[in-house]
Write a protein that holds these residues in place. Structure first.
Motif, short mmCIF file in Angstrom:
data_model
loop_
_atom_site.label_atom_id
_atom_site.label_comp_id
_atom_site.label_asym_id
_atom_site.label_seq_id
_atom_site.Cartn_x
_atom_site.Cartn_y
_atom_site.Cartn_z
N SER A 84 0.97 4.07 -2.96
CA SER A 84 0.75 5.48 -2.64
C SER A 84 1.88 6.36 -3.16
O SER A 84 1.65 7.43 -3.72
CB SER A 84 0.61 5.67 -1.13
OG SER A 84 -0.54 5.05 -0.66
N THR A 85 3.11 5.88 -2.99
CA THR A 85 4.27 6.63 -3.47
C THR A 85 4.25 6.76 -4.99
O THR A 85 4.47 7.84 -5.54
CB THR A 85 5.58 5.94 -3.02
OG1 THR A 85 5.60 5.89 -1.60
CG2 THR A 85 6.81 6.68 -3.52
N ILE A 86 3.97 5.65 -5.66
CA ILE A 86 3.92 5.67 -7.13
C ILE A 86 2.81 6.61 -7.61
O ILE A 86 3.02 7.41 -8.53
CB ILE A 86 3.71 4.25 -7.67
CG1 ILE A 86 4.97 3.41 -7.43
CG2 ILE A 86 3.35 4.26 -9.15
CD1 ILE A 86 4.78 1.93 -7.64
N THR A 87 1.66 6.53 -6.99
CA THR A 87 0.54 7.38 -7.37
C THR A 87 0.88 8.86 -7.19
O THR A 87 0.59 9.69 -8.04
CB THR A 87 -0.72 7.02 -6.56
OG1 THR A 87 -1.02 5.64 -6.76
CG2 THR A 87 -1.90 7.86 -6.95
N ALA A 88 1.51 9.18 -6.09
CA ALA A 88 1.91 10.57 -5.83
C ALA A 88 2.90 11.06 -6.88
O ALA A 88 2.77 12.17 -7.39
CB ALA A 88 2.50 10.70 -4.43
N ARG A 89 3.88 10.23 -7.21
CA ARG A 89 4.88 10.62 -8.21
C ARG A 89 4.25 10.82 -9.57
O ARG A 89 4.58 11.75 -10.30
CB ARG A 89 5.99 9.60 -8.28
CG ARG A 89 6.88 9.65 -7.05
CD ARG A 89 8.16 8.94 -7.23
NE ARG A 89 8.97 9.62 -8.23
CZ ARG A 89 10.04 9.10 -8.79
NH1 ARG A 89 10.42 7.89 -8.46
NH2 ARG A 89 10.72 9.76 -9.68
N GLN A 98 0.83 -1.20 0.00
CA GLN A 98 0.00 0.00 0.00
C GLN A 98 0.87 1.26 0.00
O GLN A 98 0.57 2.22 -0.71
CB GLN A 98 -0.93 0.00 1.20
CG GLN A 98 -2.05 -1.01 1.09
CD GLN A 98 -2.86 -1.13 2.37
OE1 GLN A 98 -2.35 -0.93 3.47
NE2 GLN A 98 -4.13 -1.48 2.22
N ASP A 99 1.95 1.23 0.77
CA ASP A 99 2.86 2.38 0.79
C ASP A 99 3.50 2.60 -0.58
O ASP A 99 3.61 3.73 -1.05
CB ASP A 99 3.95 2.18 1.85
CG ASP A 99 3.41 2.25 3.27
OD1 ASP A 99 2.28 2.75 3.46
OD2 ASP A 99 4.13 1.79 4.19
N ASP A 100 3.94 1.50 -1.21
CA ASP A 100 4.54 1.60 -2.54
C ASP A 100 3.56 2.18 -3.55
O ASP A 100 3.92 3.04 -4.36
CB ASP A 100 5.05 0.25 -3.03
CG ASP A 100 6.27 -0.25 -2.27
OD1 ASP A 100 6.90 0.56 -1.56
OD2 ASP A 100 6.58 -1.45 -2.39
N ASP A 114 4.64 14.40 -11.45
CA ASP A 114 5.61 14.46 -12.54
C ASP A 114 4.91 14.19 -13.88
O ASP A 114 4.56 13.06 -14.18
CB ASP A 114 6.72 13.43 -12.31
CG ASP A 114 7.87 13.59 -13.26
OD1 ASP A 114 7.68 14.14 -14.37
OD2 ASP A 114 8.99 13.16 -12.90
#
Length: 56
Positions: free
Chosen positions: A29-34, A25-27, A38
């Motif tokens: 979330s990080t990918i979605t944010a990036r 879930q953390d991964d 970008d």
């Protein structure tokens, strides 16, 4: 969710499973944010998704 799988895990197995799901879930979330920040990554992701779907 299939609770039978979770019920069959022992306490240690359940903790490892929960940790793995949390890390995933953390991964995500990080990918979605990036991707949302970008525009280059967002465009590249869109291109790759289109390539994959064109092959279906």
């Amino acid at each position: 969710m299939d609770v039978a799988l979770l019920q069959s895990l022992d306490i240690n197995g359940r903790e490892k499973f929960d940790e793995a799901i949390s890390a995933l879930q953390d991964d995500i979330s990080t990918i979605t944010a990036r991707l949302s920040i970008d525009p280059r990554l967002r465009l590249e992701s869109s291109k790759r998704i289109k390539q994959m779907t064109d092959g279906l």
